[in-house]
Scaffold this motif. Structure first.
Motif, mmCIF file in Angstrom:
data_model
loop_
_atom_site.group_PDB
_atom_site.id
_atom_site.type_symbol
_atom_site.label_atom_id
_atom_site.label_comp_id
_atom_site.label_asym_id
_atom_site.label_seq_id
_atom_site.Cartn_x
_atom_site.Cartn_y
_atom_site.Cartn_z
ATOM 1 N N MET A 174 32.083 107.879 -55.483
ATOM 2 C CA MET A 174 31.979 106.410 -55.119
ATOM 3 C C MET A 174 31.507 105.447 -56.051
ATOM 4 O O MET A 174 30.540 105.764 -56.607
ATOM 5 C CB MET A 174 31.306 106.261 -53.662
ATOM 6 C CG MET A 174 32.080 106.915 -52.692
ATOM 7 S SD MET A 174 31.248 106.891 -51.048
ATOM 8 C CE MET A 174 31.912 105.434 -50.260
ATOM 9 N N ASN A 175 32.235 104.101 -56.023
ATOM 10 C CA ASN A 175 31.598 103.277 -56.626
ATOM 11 C C ASN A 175 31.002 102.121 -56.067
ATOM 12 O O ASN A 175 32.010 101.101 -55.525
ATOM 13 C CB ASN A 175 32.715 102.863 -57.979
ATOM 14 C CG ASN A 175 32.357 101.691 -58.613
ATOM 15 O OD1 ASN A 175 31.007 101.569 -58.896
ATOM 16 N ND2 ASN A 175 33.248 100.996 -59.193
ATOM 17 N N THR B 41 29.944 98.196 -50.571
ATOM 18 C CA THR B 41 31.325 98.990 -50.287
ATOM 19 C C THR B 41 31.761 99.510 -51.748
ATOM 20 O O THR B 41 31.484 98.937 -52.744
ATOM 21 C CB THR B 41 32.199 98.553 -49.438
ATOM 22 O OG1 THR B 41 33.174 99.580 -49.056
ATOM 23 C CG2 THR B 41 33.033 97.278 -50.162
ATOM 24 N N ASP B 42 32.712 100.379 -51.611
ATOM 25 C CA ASP B 42 33.574 100.653 -52.743
ATOM 26 C C ASP B 42 34.935 99.911 -52.554
ATOM 27 O O ASP B 42 35.789 100.435 -51.626
ATOM 28 C CB ASP B 42 33.849 102.263 -52.738
ATOM 29 C CG ASP B 42 34.723 102.647 -54.039
ATOM 30 O OD1 ASP B 42 35.507 101.778 -54.613
ATOM 31 O OD2 ASP B 42 34.855 103.821 -54.126
ATOM 32 N N GLU C 90 37.538 99.583 -53.960
ATOM 33 C CA GLU C 90 38.881 100.414 -54.377
ATOM 34 C C GLU C 90 39.131 101.228 -53.211
ATOM 35 O O GLU C 90 40.457 101.448 -53.082
ATOM 36 C CB GLU C 90 38.740 101.014 -55.900
ATOM 37 C CG GLU C 90 38.453 100.175 -57.105
ATOM 38 C CD GLU C 90 38.355 101.181 -58.184
ATOM 39 O OE1 GLU C 90 38.511 102.196 -58.358
ATOM 40 O OE2 GLU C 90 38.033 100.385 -59.226
ATOM 41 N N GLN C 91 38.359 101.792 -52.678
ATOM 42 C CA GLN C 91 38.482 102.548 -51.440
ATOM 43 C C GLN C 91 38.915 101.829 -50.310
ATOM 44 O O GLN C 91 39.841 102.161 -49.316
ATOM 45 C CB GLN C 91 37.379 103.530 -51.140
ATOM 46 C CG GLN C 91 37.752 104.631 -50.242
ATOM 47 C CD GLN C 91 36.656 105.700 -49.943
ATOM 48 O OE1 GLN C 91 35.361 105.309 -50.492
ATOM 49 N NE2 GLN C 91 36.644 106.368 -48.767
ATOM 50 N N THR C 92 38.302 100.778 -49.917
ATOM 51 C CA THR C 92 38.434 99.962 -48.917
ATOM 52 C C THR C 92 39.597 99.076 -48.780
ATOM 53 O O THR C 92 40.145 98.802 -47.710
ATOM 54 C CB THR C 92 36.930 99.443 -48.383
ATOM 55 O OG1 THR C 92 36.578 98.449 -49.213
ATOM 56 C CG2 THR C 92 36.011 100.404 -47.864
ATOM 57 N N GLY C 93 39.561 98.383 -49.927
ATOM 58 C CA GLY C 93 40.284 97.030 -50.146
ATOM 59 C C GLY C 93 39.843 95.942 -49.595
ATOM 60 O O GLY C 93 38.887 95.925 -49.000
#
Length: 168
Positions: free
Chosen positions: A1-2, A58-59, A61-64
């Motif tokens: 996760m980033n 948040t990340d 790239e994962q959540t948008g």
């Protein structure tokens, strides 16, 4: 996760409601707020440090970013050239410390004045005068002080607590 910190823009005066929405969805959210003592007892006792903005971790790239654009009470993430702006973690920590210091000083100022303390009026029409602290007025950010004027008579004044400082 980033995980990165981002700035989330809220609709006007909806910071607390948006904070609840974001945290209910499981995101880490920092809502810097100041505890104040308003003159009007019906006014809000919490004010946003950055009106209209919260910090969200948040990340992306994962959540948008569209998840936050369409979230109730949100106006979306703060972006530059179409890219959500990140906030360094050490800046978030510095803001937390600073807000905590301001709130601690506010609590200390409210509790350190005792009846009979000599205070100096800091601003307003009686700026520079010494007075004697009498009492806090219930449910307000105002105090009553006794001011010596003519022939050693004391005049009762009701002024905001922010206008006085305890004499050292």
């Amino acid at each position: 996760m980033n995980l990165q910190w981002y700035v989330l823009h809220s609709k006007p005066h909806k910071e607390m409601t948006l904070w609840r929405e974001v945290t209910a969805r499981g995101f880490e959210c920092f809502y810097p707020q100041l505890h104040v003592s308003p003159v009007n007892s019906h006014s809000c006792r919490i004010r946003p440090y950055f009106p209209g903005y919260l910090f969200l971790q948040t990340d992306i790239e994962q959540t948008g970013d569209s998840a936050f654009r369409w979230m109730p009470f949100s106006s979306g993430l703060l972006s530059f050239d179409g890219m959500p702006a990140t906030v360094p973690h050490n800046l978030i920590m510095a803001i937390r410390r600073h807000v905590d210091e301001i709130n601690a000083e506010h609590r200390e100022q409210r509790s350190r004045l005792r009846r009979g303390d000599v205070v100096i009026i800091q601003n307003g029409p009686f700026q520079g005068y010494e007075a004697i602290f009498d009492t806090r007025l219930q449910d307000t950010d105002r105090v009553r002080v006794l001011l010596k004027l003519l022939q050693a008579r004391q005049v009762s004044l009701e002024i905001p607590v922010a206008q006085i400082q305890k004499k050292r």
